[in-house]
Enzyme design. Structure first.
Site, PDB file in Angstrom:
ATOM      1  CE1 TYR A  27      -3.473   2.791   0.795  1.00  0.00           C
ATOM      2  CE2 TYR A  27      -1.919   3.449   2.505  1.00  0.00           C
ATOM      3  CZ  TYR A  27      -3.029   3.713   1.731  1.00  0.00           C
ATOM      4  OH  TYR A  27      -3.694   4.907   1.890  1.00  0.00           O
ATOM      5  CB  SER A 109      -2.974  11.785   6.078  1.00  0.00           C
ATOM      6  OG  SER A 109      -4.025  11.305   5.266  1.00  0.00           O
ATOM      7  CB  THR A 158      -4.921  16.167  -1.623  1.00  0.00           C
ATOM      8  OG1 THR A 158      -3.862  16.132  -0.661  1.00  0.00           O
ATOM      9  CG2 THR A 158      -4.603  15.213  -2.751  1.00  0.00           C
ATOM     10  NE  ARG A 167      -3.721   4.516  -5.526  1.00  0.00           N
ATOM     11  CZ  ARG A 167      -4.099   5.349  -4.572  1.00  0.00           C
ATOM     12  NH1 ARG A 167      -4.299   4.897  -3.329  1.00  0.00           N
ATOM     13  NH2 ARG A 167      -4.274   6.630  -4.834  1.00  0.00           N
ATOM     14  CE  LYS A 256       1.045  15.806  -1.259  1.00  0.00           C
ATOM     15  NZ  LYS A 256       0.399  14.712  -2.024  1.00  0.00           N
TER      16      LYS A 256
END
Length: 388
Positions: A27, A109, A158, A167, A256
């Site tokens: 991850y 985060s 973000t 992914r 970002k």
């Protein structure tokens, strides 16, 4: 055989791989698609050549600077990384304490494990805080209010996640699947790392998204929180929403996830105080430019009118120097600090940051420059990634 003295980000990566269950290591370590952008983020830094100078008085080298109005021991901040508290016991709090000891900002985060108040108490000062634009705008307002009340004054917003990238490592590890088969696969990987079970799974509780506890009533496990977060990603967001955000947030706002000069200008027009050149560590759209390749055109487009940071592919203090030479005011690092955290805990992060500051100072000395503010294109051996 374990490394006695890890020296590089690659050393810490190897230790993290040895200590983490595979699905957690992948991850953190993995990227989108075939991971081409993940690789070029690093490779393109390697192609930048520096100009070495001699016979310059470099007795007094100073790596200090300011980022987002904050004094920093070097032009570097720890980037937001989701689930970092799964990589070590109370991981975000420990990393924030290591960053504070190094004189550097830490960014928490939205989907970190440790809540804002715990991280603030551990570091002795409020961190920067990262947020996404959630569908529930009242949740955004509530989270912003909580961050402001905790003393946070820098918001890292973000913008490159209207949906999650594809992914494949996560798919292979059952992270994108429910049911018994996926659960048994992850359980087998957990049981292969009994040290992680002892340190983190048992010793690091509670393992929930600490900053979202008020937003997910009745959510008592990571699966419930993850389902809520996945449903909250908003593909309808435009720059008008950033203008709305600017009205809600009175502190510094860093946008970002910018890879395009036109988007960088739009971010500034929307009220951003800074732009972070980022492709989400190669985790969103595979095949896009590396961040160091995208940097010069964005730096030229902004013309110094706003603070410019970069993340993605930074693996050493020398890379920090290269980013500054190509137009950045500083960098954010993600995977390296998480690898060090997983491989060595708080002391691992401290060791990594101390090593990088030393590498930056040595690069400055050998390039004949004594202040980070003076690093520029004149320290490059040839033109690299010139704006079109």
């Amino acid at each position: 055989m374990p490394l006695a003295y890890p020296a590089t980000a690659a050393d810490w990566r190897r230790l993290a791989q040895q200590r983490l269950p595979r699905f957690l290591f992948d991850y953190i370590d993995g990227g989108a698609g075939d991971e081409a952008t993940l690789a070029t983020n690093v490779q393109d830094f390697c192609s930048v050549r520096l100009r070495q100078r001699v016979m310059v008085d470099v007795q007094q080298v100073d790596t200090r600077t300011r980022l987002a109005g904050q004094d920093c021991a070097m032009p570097l901040a720890l980037a937001p990384v989701g689930l970092a508290g799964m990589m070590a016991r109370r991981g975000e709090a420990r990393a924030a304490r290591a960053a504070a000891a190094a004189g550097l900002p830490f960014t928490l985060s939205t989907v970190g494990i440790c809540p804002l108040d715990e991280v603030t108490a551990a570091a002795g000062a409020p961190p920067w805080f990262q947020l996404y634009m959630l569908r529930d705008r009242s949740a955004v307002q509530a989270i912003l209010h909580k961050a402001w009340a905790a003393g946070t004054r820098t918001l890292v917003f973000t913008v490159d996640l209207p949906t999650t990238g594809v992914r494949h490592r996560d798919t292979r590890n059952g992270m994108a699947h429910g049911g018994t088969r996926a659960a048994l696969l992850r359980i087998s990987q957990v049981l292969a790392r009994p040290g992680w079970v002892r340190r983190v799974a048992l010793g690091g509780k509670p393992l929930t998204f600490g900053n979202l506890a008020d937003q997910v009533p009745g959510g008592h496990d990571l699966n419930a929180f993850k389902a809520w977060v996945d449903a909250q990603f908003d593909a309808s967001v435009t720059w008008r929403d950033i203008a709305w955000l600017r009205q809600q947030w009175q502190g510094r706002l860093l946008i970002k996830g910018v890879l395009d000069a036109e988007d960088a200008r739009a971010a500034v027009d929307s009220g951003a105080d800074g732009v972070v050149v980022s492709n989400h560590g190669g985790r969103q759209l595979d095949g896009v430019a590396s961040t160091i390749r995208a940097l010069p055109a964005i730096a030229q487009a902004l013309g110094g009118q706003t603070e410019l940071l970069l993340d993605g592919g930074v693996r050493s203090g020398v890379d920090v120097f290269k980013a500054l030479a190509l137009g950045a005011h500083g960098v954010l690092i993600g995977r390296p600090w998480v690898w060090a955290l997983a491989g060595g805990g708080e002391s691992g992060v401290r060791s990594l940051l101390q090593g990088w500051q030393r590498e930056l100072a040595v690069a400055m000395m050998l390039a004949g420059v004594t202040r980070v503010q003076d690093i520029g294109a004149q320290h490059l051996d040839g033109p690299f990634f010139q704006p079109h």
